[in-house]
Design an enzyme around this catalytic site. Sequence first.
Site, short mmCIF file in Angstrom:
data_model
loop_
_atom_site.label_atom_id
_atom_site.label_comp_id
_atom_site.label_asym_id
_atom_site.label_seq_id
_atom_site.Cartn_x
_atom_site.Cartn_y
_atom_site.Cartn_z
N ASP A 97 0.83 -1.20 0.00
CA ASP A 97 0.00 0.00 0.00
C ASP A 97 0.87 1.25 0.00
O ASP A 97 2.00 1.22 -0.48
CB ASP A 97 -0.93 -0.04 1.22
CG ASP A 97 -2.30 0.54 0.93
OD1 ASP A 97 -2.39 1.77 0.76
OD2 ASP A 97 -3.29 -0.22 0.88
N HIS A 117 -3.78 5.78 3.57
CA HIS A 117 -4.53 4.60 3.16
C HIS A 117 -3.93 3.32 3.72
O HIS A 117 -4.62 2.46 4.27
CB HIS A 117 -4.57 4.57 1.62
CG HIS A 117 -5.46 3.52 1.04
ND1 HIS A 117 -5.02 2.26 0.72
CD2 HIS A 117 -6.77 3.56 0.68
CE1 HIS A 117 -6.02 1.56 0.19
NE2 HIS A 117 -7.10 2.33 0.15
N SER A 131 -11.22 -1.40 -0.14
CA SER A 131 -9.89 -1.31 0.45
C SER A 131 -9.92 -1.70 1.92
O SER A 131 -8.93 -2.22 2.46
CB SER A 131 -9.34 0.11 0.33
OG SER A 131 -8.95 0.40 -0.97
#
Length: 659
Positions: A192, A232, A387
């Site tokens: 990520d 994220h 996600s």
Amino acid sequence: MSRVSPMSKVCLIIALAGAVCVSARADDVTPPAQIIQSSIRLQAGDAAMLALANNAPATYVAIPGTQEFSGEMIVRPLQPDALAARGVDALTASARVARALDRLAPITIQPENIHKYVVIRLPAGVTENQMHAFLMGTGDYEYAEPNYIVYPVLVPNDASYSTQQYAHQRVNSEPAWDITTGSSSVIIAITDTGIQLDHQDLAARLVPGANSAGTSVIPQTSGGQVNDINSHGTHCAGIAAGIGNNSVGIAGMGWNNRIMPIRVSNSTGGGSSFTALQSGATWAAQNGARIVSTSYSGVNSASNQTVGATLRSTYNTLWFWAAGNANSDLGADNYPDVMIVMSTDSADAKSSFSNFGAAVDLGAPGSSIFSTVNGSSTAYGTKSGTSMACPAAAGVAALILSVNTNLSAVQVRDILLNNVDDLGTAGEDNTFGRGRVNSGRAIADAYRISFPSDLPFSDDFETGNFQNAKWVYRDTGANVSVAAFAEPSGTRSANVNVARRIETNAIRLAGNSQDLRLRFATQHRGPASGESLAVEYLNTSNAWVNLATITSNGTLQTTFVQHNLAVPNIASARHNKFAVRFRSVGNSIGDNWYIDDVSIRANVACAADFNSDNQVDFFDYLDFSSAFADELTSADFNRDGIVDFFDYLDFADAFARGC
């Protein structure tokens, strides 16, 4: 004539009982019976019981991190009130208590006068199960159990757990945490935007990762940057393996699994190429990650399937990938080696944004998920997307591996998919795939497959909790209770209500041709007429099959009813993953079913079945009482040639235990 020494007499009796009494050579292993014999004060009748220690069943087990043996046991003699209830006079009862205490005096390290038990230290070479078998065989003790080293209960105290982490309730995390909160030997790679390296809910779980954003993978130990540039990645890491039970923030799916940061982008927007994602996943697998989580779009790519197959076949690693957020159909299932995860919401519906289609394998919560974020060591926030669903499913897979790290990637995948909650159309569908992950059921199945037990199985619940090796799954809210009336043994029983259930661990039955019986006692307090308790067994197809339904007549029960059921002698029942469950059906919160003295064993003649009708009931008691009153030889229960009050006591004890 020369006299035989008292010790020689004892040795002879022990030998006749099946134990061993010889002078051990230096290379011999001394039988536990002999060690116990030399460590305690033998009482009348003990010699015949010592042999039980040599072939003791695994009544108690140690589970690292949950309950561990200490080399000590807590032992409580039968108390005068319990003996009086069996008709023993006060003088005899006092003598029996004194005998029980005197037997253990040489190894007693702590008498507990308030609770009337003693703590003993096991002699070297004697296990908890061996000592338990001998002591309980004497008939002088209420219980003899390990003085377990135990750990805090496994519902986390993290500040936002109960208010903002609905996902754990949906995926049934708490029953899973009863078995494992994750293993530090299992690594989840988060491919990520990086991870906030000093975050209070992540830092202690991090292992060195790498940066794969460029043309080559640069390990963190060689200067590769893995700090989060977008937030994220930090959010995904917390969902998968945020530290639980640390009084702050959130709890991940596995609290103790390790997190490997693989930064796949050097752009604050987080954009990455397939090659950066694939090379990062490959590096992670090469460096110990058994689970890889990728929360990016673009899953439906042939090259991803190629890489996924390599990860599985070469590195034994399972790759999870988010389905995407375009509310689009991903098309055919051309990616068998990539676990594609769609998103569900707090109502178990498809998240409005989630992609779907035949390619989807399973779902996990992804709407409004609260987790760790970038910016500071104490930052948290809410995000939505597939996600978020992807690391949730990956975290459950890591928990499965934590039960048994020898499981293959294929086994982990199958356990995960075989234990989902089926949502939408029955069976696999194009919206939820196989269904939404259920952590509790998956971890229970992993334990069953990895650590099945042997016959006989028994539990009277007097330890005060559900032992993992016996009850590998129980719904949150099922408990061990003292609320029932007239317990058949001890003071505790299992309790289920609403739609709750308890499930045994696997029991090896394959090839067993004996007449096996499931015996248990039930009492219902509250269920209306027609409400019921289902008794089921697990078949070879991993489906639960009804064995019996016990239905309430609406009357409050004040005594337990004994049940004696045959275990079907068919291939679908006699297998090495056989298990039994008790499930409350159609009941409300106050409708309690109490279950006690559960056993599965070969059907042998039950001593308390006095009239030989294969049921232990009040008619047996009446028939024995009549024979005893008439001093018939059939009432010589202990077979000592005399019909006396001891026969009555022994029969009453067997009757109370159901056999």
